[in-house]
Design a protein around this motif. Structure first.
Motif, PDB file in Angstrom:
ATOM      1  N   ILE A  50       0.836  -1.203   0.000  1.00  0.00           N
ATOM      2  CA  ILE A  50       0.000   0.000   0.000  1.00  0.00           C
ATOM      3  C   ILE A  50       0.868   1.249   0.000  1.00  0.00           C
ATOM      4  O   ILE A  50       0.592   2.213  -0.731  1.00  0.00           O
ATOM      5  CB  ILE A  50      -0.957  -0.016   1.207  1.00  0.00           C
ATOM      6  CG1 ILE A  50      -1.981  -1.144   1.066  1.00  0.00           C
ATOM      7  CG2 ILE A  50      -1.668   1.328   1.343  1.00  0.00           C
ATOM      8  CD1 ILE A  50      -2.812  -1.371   2.310  1.00  0.00           C
ATOM      9  N   LEU A  51       1.933   1.242   0.801  1.00  0.00           N
ATOM     10  CA  LEU A  51       2.817   2.405   0.843  1.00  0.00           C
ATOM     11  C   LEU A  51       3.519   2.616  -0.492  1.00  0.00           C
ATOM     12  O   LEU A  51       3.680   3.756  -0.940  1.00  0.00           O
ATOM     13  CB  LEU A  51       3.842   2.258   1.965  1.00  0.00           C
ATOM     14  CG  LEU A  51       3.301   2.412   3.378  1.00  0.00           C
ATOM     15  CD1 LEU A  51       4.393   2.152   4.394  1.00  0.00           C
ATOM     16  CD2 LEU A  51       2.696   3.783   3.582  1.00  0.00           C
ATOM     17  N   GLN A  52       3.942   1.559  -1.151  1.00  0.00           N
ATOM     18  CA  GLN A  52       4.579   1.710  -2.454  1.00  0.00           C
ATOM     19  C   GLN A  52       3.601   2.290  -3.461  1.00  0.00           C
ATOM     20  O   GLN A  52       3.950   3.184  -4.234  1.00  0.00           O
ATOM     21  CB  GLN A  52       5.104   0.387  -2.969  1.00  0.00           C
ATOM     22  CG  GLN A  52       5.748   0.520  -4.337  1.00  0.00           C
ATOM     23  CD  GLN A  52       6.154  -0.799  -4.952  1.00  0.00           C
ATOM     24  OE1 GLN A  52       5.885  -1.848  -4.391  1.00  0.00           O
ATOM     25  NE2 GLN A  52       6.789  -0.750  -6.097  1.00  0.00           N
ATOM     26  N   TYR A  53       2.384   1.791  -3.462  1.00  0.00           N
ATOM     27  CA  TYR A  53       1.371   2.313  -4.379  1.00  0.00           C
ATOM     28  C   TYR A  53       1.136   3.799  -4.152  1.00  0.00           C
ATOM     29  O   TYR A  53       1.071   4.584  -5.095  1.00  0.00           O
ATOM     30  CB  TYR A  53       0.062   1.526  -4.214  1.00  0.00           C
ATOM     31  CG  TYR A  53      -1.077   2.080  -5.014  1.00  0.00           C
ATOM     32  CD1 TYR A  53      -1.132   1.882  -6.394  1.00  0.00           C
ATOM     33  CD2 TYR A  53      -2.093   2.811  -4.411  1.00  0.00           C
ATOM     34  CE1 TYR A  53      -2.171   2.401  -7.140  1.00  0.00           C
ATOM     35  CE2 TYR A  53      -3.140   3.321  -5.144  1.00  0.00           C
ATOM     36  CZ  TYR A  53      -3.174   3.121  -6.512  1.00  0.00           C
ATOM     37  OH  TYR A  53      -4.198   3.638  -7.249  1.00  0.00           O
ATOM     38  N   GLU A  54       1.036   4.193  -2.900  1.00  0.00           N
ATOM     39  CA  GLU A  54       0.752   5.594  -2.588  1.00  0.00           C
ATOM     40  C   GLU A  54       1.968   6.483  -2.859  1.00  0.00           C
ATOM     41  O   GLU A  54       1.819   7.595  -3.369  1.00  0.00           O
ATOM     42  CB  GLU A  54       0.316   5.724  -1.131  1.00  0.00           C
ATOM     43  CG  GLU A  54      -0.255   7.061  -0.779  1.00  0.00           C
ATOM     44  CD  GLU A  54      -1.513   7.422  -1.538  1.00  0.00           C
ATOM     45  OE1 GLU A  54      -1.679   8.619  -1.847  1.00  0.00           O
ATOM     46  OE2 GLU A  54      -2.328   6.535  -1.830  1.00  0.00           O
ATOM     47  N   LEU A  55       3.162   6.021  -2.537  1.00  0.00           N
ATOM     48  CA  LEU A  55       4.362   6.840  -2.746  1.00  0.00           C
ATOM     49  C   LEU A  55       4.699   7.015  -4.217  1.00  0.00           C
ATOM     50  O   LEU A  55       5.303   8.020  -4.596  1.00  0.00           O
ATOM     51  CB  LEU A  55       5.558   6.223  -2.017  1.00  0.00           C
ATOM     52  CG  LEU A  55       5.552   6.338  -0.506  1.00  0.00           C
ATOM     53  CD1 LEU A  55       6.684   5.519   0.090  1.00  0.00           C
ATOM     54  CD2 LEU A  55       5.661   7.786  -0.072  1.00  0.00           C
ATOM     55  N   ASN A  56       4.324   6.068  -5.066  1.00  0.00           N
ATOM     56  CA  ASN A  56       4.634   6.174  -6.485  1.00  0.00           C
ATOM     57  C   ASN A  56       3.607   6.977  -7.269  1.00  0.00           C
ATOM     58  O   ASN A  56       3.779   7.168  -8.471  1.00  0.00           O
ATOM     59  CB  ASN A  56       4.793   4.787  -7.104  1.00  0.00           C
ATOM     60  CG  ASN A  56       6.084   4.139  -6.674  1.00  0.00           C
ATOM     61  OD1 ASN A  56       7.062   4.825  -6.379  1.00  0.00           O
ATOM     62  ND2 ASN A  56       6.096   2.825  -6.631  1.00  0.00           N
ATOM     63  N   LYS A  57       2.575   7.448  -6.611  1.00  0.00           N
ATOM     64  CA  LYS A  57       1.632   8.337  -7.274  1.00  0.00           C
ATOM     65  C   LYS A  57       2.298   9.690  -7.520  1.00  0.00           C
ATOM     66  O   LYS A  57       3.279  10.049  -6.877  1.00  0.00           O
ATOM     67  CB  LYS A  57       0.394   8.559  -6.402  1.00  0.00           C
ATOM     68  CG  LYS A  57      -0.577   7.424  -6.390  1.00  0.00           C
ATOM     69  CD  LYS A  57      -1.789   7.832  -5.588  1.00  0.00           C
ATOM     70  CE  LYS A  57      -2.836   6.767  -5.569  1.00  0.00           C
ATOM     71  NZ  LYS A  57      -3.991   7.186  -4.745  1.00  0.00           N
ATOM     72  N   GLU A  58       1.722  10.438  -8.448  1.00  0.00           N
ATOM     73  CA  GLU A  58       2.280  11.758  -8.739  1.00  0.00           C
ATOM     74  C   GLU A  58       2.119  12.700  -7.553  1.00  0.00           C
ATOM     75  O   GLU A  58       3.028  13.459  -7.234  1.00  0.00           O
ATOM     76  CB  GLU A  58       1.579  12.339  -9.972  1.00  0.00           C
ATOM     77  CG  GLU A  58       2.233  13.588 -10.486  1.00  0.00           C
ATOM     78  CD  GLU A  58       1.650  14.014 -11.804  1.00  0.00           C
ATOM     79  OE1 GLU A  58       1.442  15.226 -11.956  1.00  0.00           O
ATOM     80  OE2 GLU A  58       1.408  13.156 -12.668  1.00  0.00           O
ATOM     81  N   ASN A  59       0.976  12.643  -6.910  1.00  0.00           N
ATOM     82  CA  ASN A  59       0.728  13.470  -5.718  1.00  0.00           C
ATOM     83  C   ASN A  59       0.298  12.555  -4.568  1.00  0.00           C
ATOM     84  O   ASN A  59      -0.895  12.370  -4.322  1.00  0.00           O
ATOM     85  CB  ASN A  59      -0.377  14.501  -5.983  1.00  0.00           C
ATOM     86  CG  ASN A  59       0.030  15.526  -7.005  1.00  0.00           C
ATOM     87  OD1 ASN A  59       1.175  15.964  -7.019  1.00  0.00           O
ATOM     88  ND2 ASN A  59      -0.887  15.894  -7.889  1.00  0.00           N
ATOM     89  N   PRO A  60       1.264  11.976  -3.842  1.00  0.00           N
ATOM     90  CA  PRO A  60       0.876  11.077  -2.739  1.00  0.00           C
ATOM     91  C   PRO A  60       0.216  11.854  -1.606  1.00  0.00           C
ATOM     92  O   PRO A  60       0.584  12.990  -1.304  1.00  0.00           O
ATOM     93  CB  PRO A  60       2.204  10.471  -2.288  1.00  0.00           C
ATOM     94  CG  PRO A  60       3.243  11.418  -2.743  1.00  0.00           C
ATOM     95  CD  PRO A  60       2.696  12.100  -3.965  1.00  0.00           C
ATOM     96  N   LYS A  61      -0.787  11.237  -1.021  1.00  0.00           N
ATOM     97  CA  LYS A  61      -1.503  11.871   0.088  1.00  0.00           C
ATOM     98  C   LYS A  61      -0.849  11.452   1.396  1.00  0.00           C
ATOM     99  O   LYS A  61      -0.762  10.264   1.712  1.00  0.00           O
ATOM    100  CB  LYS A  61      -2.968  11.460   0.062  1.00  0.00           C
ATOM    101  CG  LYS A  61      -3.697  11.950  -1.153  1.00  0.00           C
ATOM    102  CD  LYS A  61      -5.141  11.529  -1.137  1.00  0.00           C
ATOM    103  CE  LYS A  61      -5.812  12.025  -2.405  1.00  0.00           C
ATOM    104  NZ  LYS A  61      -7.176  11.554  -2.518  1.00  0.00           N
ATOM    105  N   LYS A  62      -0.386  12.426   2.136  1.00  0.00           N
ATOM    106  CA  LYS A  62       0.279  12.133   3.407  1.00  0.00           C
ATOM    107  C   LYS A  62      -0.692  11.521   4.402  1.00  0.00           C
ATOM    108  O   LYS A  62      -0.301  10.729   5.238  1.00  0.00           O
ATOM    109  CB  LYS A  62       0.903  13.400   3.982  1.00  0.00           C
ATOM    110  CG  LYS A  62       2.085  13.874   3.196  1.00  0.00           C
ATOM    111  CD  LYS A  62       2.729  15.073   3.846  1.00  0.00           C
ATOM    112  CE  LYS A  62       3.920  15.502   3.008  1.00  0.00           C
ATOM    113  NZ  LYS A  62       4.582  16.654   3.596  1.00  0.00           N
ATOM    114  N   ARG A  63      -1.951  11.894   4.299  1.00  0.00           N
ATOM    115  CA  ARG A  63      -2.969  11.361   5.203  1.00  0.00           C
ATOM    116  C   ARG A  63      -3.059   9.837   5.088  1.00  0.00           C
ATOM    117  O   ARG A  63      -3.107   9.128   6.094  1.00  0.00           O
ATOM    118  CB  ARG A  63      -4.317  12.016   4.887  1.00  0.00           C
ATOM    119  CG  ARG A  63      -5.451  11.549   5.763  1.00  0.00           C
ATOM    120  CD  ARG A  63      -6.763  12.210   5.395  1.00  0.00           C
ATOM    121  NE  ARG A  63      -7.271  11.595   4.173  1.00  0.00           N
ATOM    122  CZ  ARG A  63      -7.698  12.270   3.116  1.00  0.00           C
ATOM    123  NH1 ARG A  63      -7.679  13.576   3.100  1.00  0.00           N
ATOM    124  NH2 ARG A  63      -8.156  11.639   2.061  1.00  0.00           N
TER     125      ARG A  63
END
Length: 82
Positions: A50-63
């Motif tokens: 899940i963290l990899q998916y979110e971090l590799n987005k263009e605008n990761p949501k810190k929340r």
């Protein structure tokens, strides 16, 4: 930092795989229950994916990152001390 963001899921998988194998070995061949070890490994694997998916987005949501990390530590605490 870029390498860490790119391979977070792979690192989690490489850590979780031996833990799952150890847990399965002791469960089926030695009749010992290391269910907690297997559960923690699967939790680590899912969290890193899940963290990899979110971090590799263009605008990761810190929340989302904070919620996933907090949930990981809460569940880990409950699994270890319950």
């Amino acid at each position: 930092m870029r390498i860490f963001k790119k391979y977070t899921g792979l690192i989690g998988f490489l850590i979780a795989l031996p833990l799952i194998c150890i847990s399965a070995y002791y469960k089926y061949y030695c009749s010992n229950e290391f269910e907690t070890l297997g559960s923690l490994a699967i939790l680590l694997w899912i969290t890193t994916m899940i963290l990899q998916y979110e971090l590799n987005k263009e605008n990761p949501k810190k929340r989302v990152i904070f919620i996933v990390t907090g949930t990981f530590f809460l569940v880990m605490f409950l699994l270890l001390f319950n």
